[in-house]
Design an enzyme around this catalytic site. Structure first.
Site, PDB file in Angstrom:
ATOM      1  N   ASP A 134     -10.293   4.101   4.880  1.00 46.50           N
ATOM      2  CA  ASP A 134     -10.705   2.715   4.771  1.00 46.50           C
ATOM      3  C   ASP A 134     -12.036   2.298   5.210  1.00 46.50           C
ATOM      4  O   ASP A 134     -12.271   1.180   4.933  1.00 46.50           O
ATOM      5  CB  ASP A 134      -9.666   2.024   5.734  1.00 46.50           C
ATOM      6  CG  ASP A 134      -9.353   0.621   5.200  1.00 46.50           C
ATOM      7  OD1 ASP A 134      -9.617   0.278   4.212  1.00 46.50           O
ATOM      8  OD2 ASP A 134      -8.943  -0.269   6.052  1.00 46.50           O
ATOM      9  N   GLN A 169      -3.883  -1.486   9.965  1.00 49.07           N
ATOM     10  CA  GLN A 169      -3.899  -2.862   9.308  1.00 49.07           C
ATOM     11  C   GLN A 169      -4.424  -4.013  10.325  1.00 49.07           C
ATOM     12  O   GLN A 169      -4.032  -3.803  11.484  1.00 49.07           O
ATOM     13  CB  GLN A 169      -2.367  -3.221   9.014  1.00 49.07           C
ATOM     14  CG  GLN A 169      -2.078  -4.379   8.196  1.00 49.07           C
ATOM     15  CD  GLN A 169      -2.892  -4.749   6.949  1.00 49.07           C
ATOM     16  OE1 GLN A 169      -2.900  -3.572   6.216  1.00 49.07           O
ATOM     17  NE2 GLN A 169      -3.658  -5.461   6.766  1.00 49.07           N
ATOM     18  N   LYS A 202       0.925  -1.258   0.064  1.00 45.63           N
ATOM     19  CA  LYS A 202      -0.012   0.112  -0.011  1.00 45.63           C
ATOM     20  C   LYS A 202       0.753   1.334   0.070  1.00 45.63           C
ATOM     21  O   LYS A 202       0.705   2.304  -0.856  1.00 45.63           O
ATOM     22  CB  LYS A 202      -0.894  -0.012   1.236  1.00 45.63           C
ATOM     23  CG  LYS A 202      -2.026  -0.889   1.129  1.00 45.63           C
ATOM     24  CD  LYS A 202      -2.751  -1.148   2.203  1.00 45.63           C
ATOM     25  CE  LYS A 202      -3.939  -2.497   2.376  1.00 45.63           C
ATOM     26  NZ  LYS A 202      -4.426  -2.790   3.627  1.00 45.63           N
TER      27      LYS A 202
END
Length: 284
Positions: free
Chosen positions: A123, A100, A56
């Site tokens: 996200d 994450q 990413k």
């Protein structure tokens, strides 16, 4: 019955979307003197998570998006993680935050997610984002569901009145993708690994979303001939949640693994990071 499904090329579409995000990031940087910035937070050293974050960050760099990486030890407490994320939420140089996951069983992951400021939740993992998405209000979609909808749009899949079956109920994939499909006037059924007589339900699906997290969980006998099948699973050995060979003999459209949903997830993340930066910098 379709003898061979047409593959939905997520990699090609993602490249186009990332290219558009890169152009917007460059324009934003020229206008404001500040590049969009995504902060990634990683707890522990899980090999898969380390790889995902590295990938990413590399994509960010190519798209002209700055990345700030925060690595925390596996023993980090919920309070410490919440404090770290809260500080990033208050930092004006950070426009998007990605935690994450998974973060370890000793951490309250939901509390950590909720420490992300809504305007930086690129996200789409907070209560605020889920509610906004469900009600069709301004907010950030969960990235994988958002990518799935973009794929369906690109391949001109008309969802109005169609029966969409979602196999999976996770907070960041199964549940939100069902809400997005409902918002497009599909009739949505949620199933999961404990659904009784699963095949009898999935065989009624015009659009089938596999998001159960089990390798080759769905086979050709689960699929209505001519259905659109989205495999959102990713398991060890580059295997999805759908048995590709048997599914391709029945579906009309099918996402490959890899190269289908995965690239779209990152493309939406980068797009939403640029969106967030533009809003925070007053350019949106």
């Amino acid at each position: 019955m379709s003898s061979t499904a047409r593959l939905m090329d997520g990699s090609a579409l993602a490249r186009r979307i990332v290219g558009q995000a890169a152009e917007r990031a460059a324009d934003l940087t020229r206008q404001t003197g500040r590049a969009p910035c995504l902060a990634t937070v990683l707890v522990g050293e899980d090999p898969a998570s380390v790889t995902y974050v590295r990938m990413k960050r590399a994509r960010c760099e190519k798209a002209g998006i700055r990345s700030r990486h925060v690595e925390l030890p596996a023993a980090t407490t919920t309070a410490e993680l919440v404090g770290t994320i809260a500080a990033l939420s208050q930092d004006p140089d950070v426009h998007g935050i990605l935690l994450q996951h998974p973060v370890g069983p000793h951490i309250d992951e939901r509390a950590a997610f909720e420490a992300i400021a809504p305007e930086k939740d690129v996200d789409g993992v907070t209560f605020h984002s889920f509610a906004a998405m469900s009600f069709g209000l301004d907010g950030f979609a969960s990235c994988t569901p958002g990518g799935i909808l973009r794929l369906l749009d690109h391949y001109e899949v008309d969802l109005t009145g169609k029966h969409a079956v979602v196999v999976g109920r996770s907070a960041i994939l199964g549940k939100p993708v069902g809400m997005l499909l409902l918002g497009r006037n599909a009739t949505v059924t949620y199933c999961h690994s404990r659904t009784t007589d699963l095949a009898s339900i999935t065989r009624e699906a015009d659009v089938l979303i596999a998001a159960v997290g089990r390798p080759r969980f769905l086979h050709g006998e689960h699929i209505k001939p001519g259905a659109v099948v989205i495999d959102a699973g990713y398991n060890p050995g580059n295997v999805g949640d759908v048995d590709f060979e048997s599914a391709s003999a029945r579906a009309s459209l099918l996402t490959p693994v890899p190269g289908g949903v995965g690239p779209m997830t990152i493309a939406v993340l980068l797009t939403q990071t640029v969106d967030a930066a533009a809003r925070q910098l007053g350019v949106a």
